[in-house]
Write a protein that holds these residues in place. Structure first.
Motif, PDB file in Angstrom:
ATOM      1  N   PRO A  88       0.812  -1.223   0.000  1.00 25.15           N
ATOM      2  CA  PRO A  88       0.000   0.000   0.000  1.00 25.15           C
ATOM      3  C   PRO A  88       0.846   1.275   0.000  1.00 25.15           C
ATOM      4  N   SER A  89       0.203   2.362  -0.356  1.00 25.41           N
ATOM      5  CA  SER A  89       0.805   3.696  -0.251  1.00 25.41           C
ATOM      6  C   SER A  89       0.439   4.288   1.109  1.00 25.41           C
ATOM      7  N   PRO A  90       1.176   5.297   1.593  1.00 26.63           N
ATOM      8  CA  PRO A  90       0.790   5.967   2.838  1.00 26.63           C
ATOM      9  C   PRO A  90      -0.631   6.513   2.792  1.00 26.63           C
ATOM     10  N   ALA A  91      -1.049   7.047   1.646  1.00 22.65           N
ATOM     11  CA  ALA A  91      -2.395   7.610   1.530  1.00 22.65           C
ATOM     12  C   ALA A  91      -3.460   6.536   1.719  1.00 22.65           C
ATOM     13  N   GLU A  92      -3.216   5.348   1.179  1.00 20.19           N
ATOM     14  CA  GLU A  92      -4.177   4.248   1.349  1.00 20.19           C
ATOM     15  C   GLU A  92      -4.261   3.819   2.802  1.00 20.19           C
ATOM     16  N   VAL A  93      -3.117   3.718   3.461  1.00 20.74           N
ATOM     17  CA  VAL A  93      -3.102   3.352   4.878  1.00 20.74           C
ATOM     18  C   VAL A  93      -3.855   4.389   5.697  1.00 20.74           C
ATOM     19  N   LYS A  94      -3.577   5.662   5.450  1.00 24.91           N
ATOM     20  CA  LYS A  94      -4.241   6.752   6.175  1.00 24.91           C
ATOM     21  C   LYS A  94      -5.755   6.693   5.999  1.00 24.91           C
ATOM     22  N   SER A  95      -6.187   6.516   4.778  1.00 22.47           N
ATOM     23  CA  SER A  95      -7.614   6.485   4.486  1.00 22.47           C
ATOM     24  C   SER A  95      -8.316   5.347   5.209  1.00 22.47           C
ATOM     25  N   LEU A  96      -7.711   4.161   5.211  1.00 20.66           N
ATOM     26  CA  LEU A  96      -8.339   3.001   5.842  1.00 20.66           C
ATOM     27  C   LEU A  96      -8.341   3.107   7.366  1.00 20.66           C
ATOM     28  N   VAL A  97      -7.288   3.682   7.954  1.00 25.69           N
ATOM     29  CA  VAL A  97      -7.263   3.900   9.399  1.00 25.69           C
ATOM     30  C   VAL A  97      -8.386   4.857   9.799  1.00 25.69           C
ATOM     31  N   GLU A  98      -8.523   5.938   9.066  1.00 22.91           N
ATOM     32  CA  GLU A  98      -9.557   6.924   9.386  1.00 22.91           C
ATOM     33  C   GLU A  98     -10.957   6.354   9.175  1.00 22.91           C
ATOM     34  N   MET A  99     -11.103   5.523   8.178  1.00 24.06           N
ATOM     35  CA  MET A  99     -12.406   4.930   7.891  1.00 24.06           C
ATOM     36  C   MET A  99     -12.813   3.943   8.989  1.00 24.06           C
ATOM     37  N   GLU A 100     -11.856   3.158   9.499  1.00 23.60           N
ATOM     38  CA  GLU A 100     -12.177   2.159  10.531  1.00 23.60           C
ATOM     39  C   GLU A 100     -12.534   2.821  11.857  1.00 23.60           C
ATOM     40  N   GLY A 101     -11.766   3.853  12.254  1.00 21.13           N
ATOM     41  CA  GLY A 101     -12.171   4.716  13.346  1.00 21.13           C
ATOM     42  C   GLY A 101     -11.723   4.396  14.751  1.00 21.13           C
ATOM     43  N   SER A 102     -10.969   3.322  14.959  1.00 21.96           N
ATOM     44  CA  SER A 102     -10.543   2.963  16.319  1.00 21.96           C
ATOM     45  C   SER A 102      -9.259   3.663  16.754  1.00 21.96           C
ATOM     46  N   PHE A 103      -8.525   4.225  15.793  1.00 26.34           N
ATOM     47  CA  PHE A 103      -7.185   4.717  16.078  1.00 26.34           C
ATOM     48  C   PHE A 103      -6.977   6.145  15.575  1.00 26.34           C
ATOM     49  N   MET A 104      -6.089   6.837  16.268  1.00 28.07           N
ATOM     50  CA  MET A 104      -5.595   8.137  15.828  1.00 28.07           C
ATOM     51  C   MET A 104      -4.177   7.938  15.293  1.00 28.07           C
ATOM     52  N   ILE A 105      -3.880   8.553  14.153  1.00 24.75           N
ATOM     53  CA  ILE A 105      -2.537   8.452  13.578  1.00 24.75           C
ATOM     54  C   ILE A 105      -1.634   9.480  14.246  1.00 24.75           C
ATOM     55  N   ASP A 106      -0.569   9.002  14.878  1.00 21.06           N
ATOM     56  CA  ASP A 106       0.417   9.883  15.493  1.00 21.06           C
ATOM     57  C   ASP A 106       1.546  10.215  14.529  1.00 21.06           C
ATOM     58  N   ARG A 107       1.852   9.254  13.664  1.00 16.62           N
ATOM     59  CA  ARG A 107       2.955   9.458  12.728  1.00 16.62           C
ATOM     60  C   ARG A 107       2.758   8.528  11.537  1.00 16.62           C
ATOM     61  N   LEU A 108       3.024   9.022  10.349  1.00 14.92           N
ATOM     62  CA  LEU A 108       2.909   8.230   9.129  1.00 14.92           C
ATOM     63  C   LEU A 108       3.982   8.694   8.163  1.00 14.92           C
ATOM     64  N   GLU A 109       4.811   7.774   7.727  1.00 11.22           N
ATOM     65  CA  GLU A 109       5.882   8.157   6.804  1.00 11.22           C
ATOM     66  C   GLU A 109       6.298   6.967   5.953  1.00 11.22           C
ATOM     67  N   ALA A 110       7.038   7.263   4.883  1.00 19.19           N
ATOM     68  CA  ALA A 110       7.591   6.231   4.012  1.00 19.19           C
ATOM     69  C   ALA A 110       9.105   6.389   3.968  1.00 19.19           C
ATOM     70  N   THR A 111       9.811   5.275   4.117  1.00 20.83           N
ATOM     71  CA  THR A 111      11.268   5.271   4.025  1.00 20.83           C
ATOM     72  C   THR A 111      11.676   4.252   2.961  1.00 20.83           C
ATOM     73  N   LYS A 112      12.947   4.179   2.682  1.00 19.77           N
ATOM     74  CA  LYS A 112      13.415   3.237   1.660  1.00 19.77           C
ATOM     75  C   LYS A 112      14.691   2.545   2.118  1.00 19.77           C
ATOM     76  N   ILE A 113      14.902   1.358   1.562  1.00 24.02           N
ATOM     77  CA  ILE A 113      16.116   0.603   1.849  1.00 24.02           C
ATOM     78  C   ILE A 113      16.492  -0.178   0.594  1.00 24.02           C
ATOM     79  N   HIS A 114      17.781  -0.256   0.336  1.00 24.05           N
ATOM     80  CA  HIS A 114      18.263  -0.972  -0.841  1.00 24.05           C
ATOM     81  C   HIS A 114      17.854  -2.443  -0.759  1.00 24.05           C
ATOM     82  N   TRP A 115      17.592  -3.051  -1.916  1.00 20.65           N
ATOM     83  CA  TRP A 115      17.136  -4.440  -1.935  1.00 20.65           C
ATOM     84  C   TRP A 115      18.037  -5.383  -1.141  1.00 20.65           C
ATOM     85  N   ASN A 116      19.335  -5.224  -1.247  1.00 20.66           N
ATOM     86  CA  ASN A 116      20.206  -6.170  -0.543  1.00 20.66           C
ATOM     87  C   ASN A 116      20.680  -5.635   0.809  1.00 20.66           C
TER      88      ASN A 116
END
Length: 364
Positions: A263-291
């Motif tokens: 998923p993308s961060p936007a998809e995760v954010k949307s589904l968390v808000e839609m479900e309604g049990s949780f507040m998002i404190d932090r949301l980010e995307a990072t990267k790491i080389h395949w190996n």
């Protein structure tokens, strides 16, 4: 293919085991440590539990199983000392599917407990472990029994292969050549699974409880972007080559689809808000080389043959799925070809995994 029966990492401690081929996952846990430490320190500072119950969902087996747990315990102990409080008891629940190699985990628990005692000062509370086999897309724990949930590189796995209206011909995952209905089916399955996960965890966490999830994902809003699909596209190339040579039946390939969604961060954010049990404190995307060894960053020239490391990492993850569908006799040939393809592509391109990290607080 019943995912719950075949989705597992390679067990044991052999050459192709997950325990010996999970450096990427280890690096990701260490990269997200500041987020998990801050979340559990905030939890302790607001609730001051005398017994703190921590669940690691999708724990797998090997050294990574205890890495996250160890860091969480140390963060709590550091924080409780600033308040001058007595150490809480630590109840640690390790969860994965029933086919996971729990035996290797349980054999390692006494050594981990002993090493932890040596690292901590006197007055450190008891640290008790339990294994919890089962899918995290169902209830696992009693109502309001957990304080903290951690999960890393697990929630991209789906509860089942999406029900496809059309054949995903020549592909084993979403790809640019996949029919639009295939891409839609993958998202719908993730939407259902992730929402179910959030709902059940909302029942199991105490109010004010925290959850930190790291999901293999993507930055792009295009589900078929290279961000999340490329590693599987290259495995499909190896399998397709074997089809063209008559080593694999074409229908067998066309009926094989990986039960995963990145998923993308936007998809995760949307589904968390839609479900309604949780507040998002932090949301980010990072990267790491395949190996996990980006030579530009780390300077490890001895890891230039990245195809070897990555193919073994992917074999530790995907072998049980491939064996269950194609049979064991093709495994060595598949990953021999996959290694060569990966090495070629990695020598020409910047290849990275994207990590979507979300820190949540239970609000209701």
């Amino acid at each position: 293919m019943e995912v719950i029966e075949v989705l597992r990492m390679n067990g044991g401690i052999g050459d192709t085991s997950y325990a010996n081929n999970s450096l990427v996952q280890q690096k990701v846990i260490l990269m997200t440590r500041p987020i998990t430490e801050a979340a559990i320190a905030d939890l302790y500072s607001s609730l001051f539990p005398k017994r703190i119950c921590i669940a690691d969902l999708g724990c797998s087996s090997g050294p990574n199983t205890f890495l996250a747990v160890s860091e969480l315990i140390k963060a709590v102990d550091k924080k409780r000392k600033t308040f001058g409080h007595k150490s809480p008891e630590y109840h640690i629940y390790l969860n994965d599917l029933p086919s996971n190699d729990f035996n290797t985990i349980f054999k390692s628990v006494p050594r981990f407990q002993e090493n932890l005692k040596k690292q901590m000062e006197s007055g450190f509370g008891p640290c008790l472990f339990a294994g919890v086999p089962g899918s995290f897309y169902q209830r696992l724990f009693p109502t309001k029994s957990l304080h903290f949930i951690h999960s890393s590189y697990s929630l991209q796995w789906l509860s089942q292969v999406p029900e496809l209206e059309e054949t995903n011909k020549g592909n084993i995952y979403m790809a640019r050549s996949s029919p639009p209905s295939v891409v839609k089916a993958y998202f719908k399955q993730f939407e259902k699974d992730f929402s179910t996960f959030l709902n059940y965890r909302g029942e199991e966490l105490v109010t004010g409880g925290r959850m930190v999830l790291t999901i293999l994902g993507r930055k792009s809003e295009d589900p078929c972007s290279k961000d999340g699909c490329y590693i599987w596209e290259l495995l499909a190339v190896a399998l397709s080559d074997m089809v063209s040579e008559g080593l694999i039946d074409e229908e067998k390939l066309d009926s094989f689809n990986i039960p995963q969604y990145t998923p993308s961060p936007a998809e995760v954010k949307s589904l968390v808000e839609m479900e309604g049990s949780f507040m998002i404190d932090r949301l980010e995307a990072t990267k790491i080389h395949w190996n996990a060894y980006d030579t530009e960053s780390f300077g490890f020239d001895e890891f230039k043959d990245g195809g070897y490391n990555v193919s073994k990492c992917m074999r530790a993850v995907a072998e049980p799925l491939i064996v269950s569908h194609f049979g064991e006799e093709i495994i060595e040939e598949v990953f021999y070809r996959y290694k060569k393809i990966l090495g070629d592509r990695m020598s020409k391109e910047k290849t990275e995994f994207i990590n979507v990290i979300v820190s949540l607080t239970k609000t209701i």
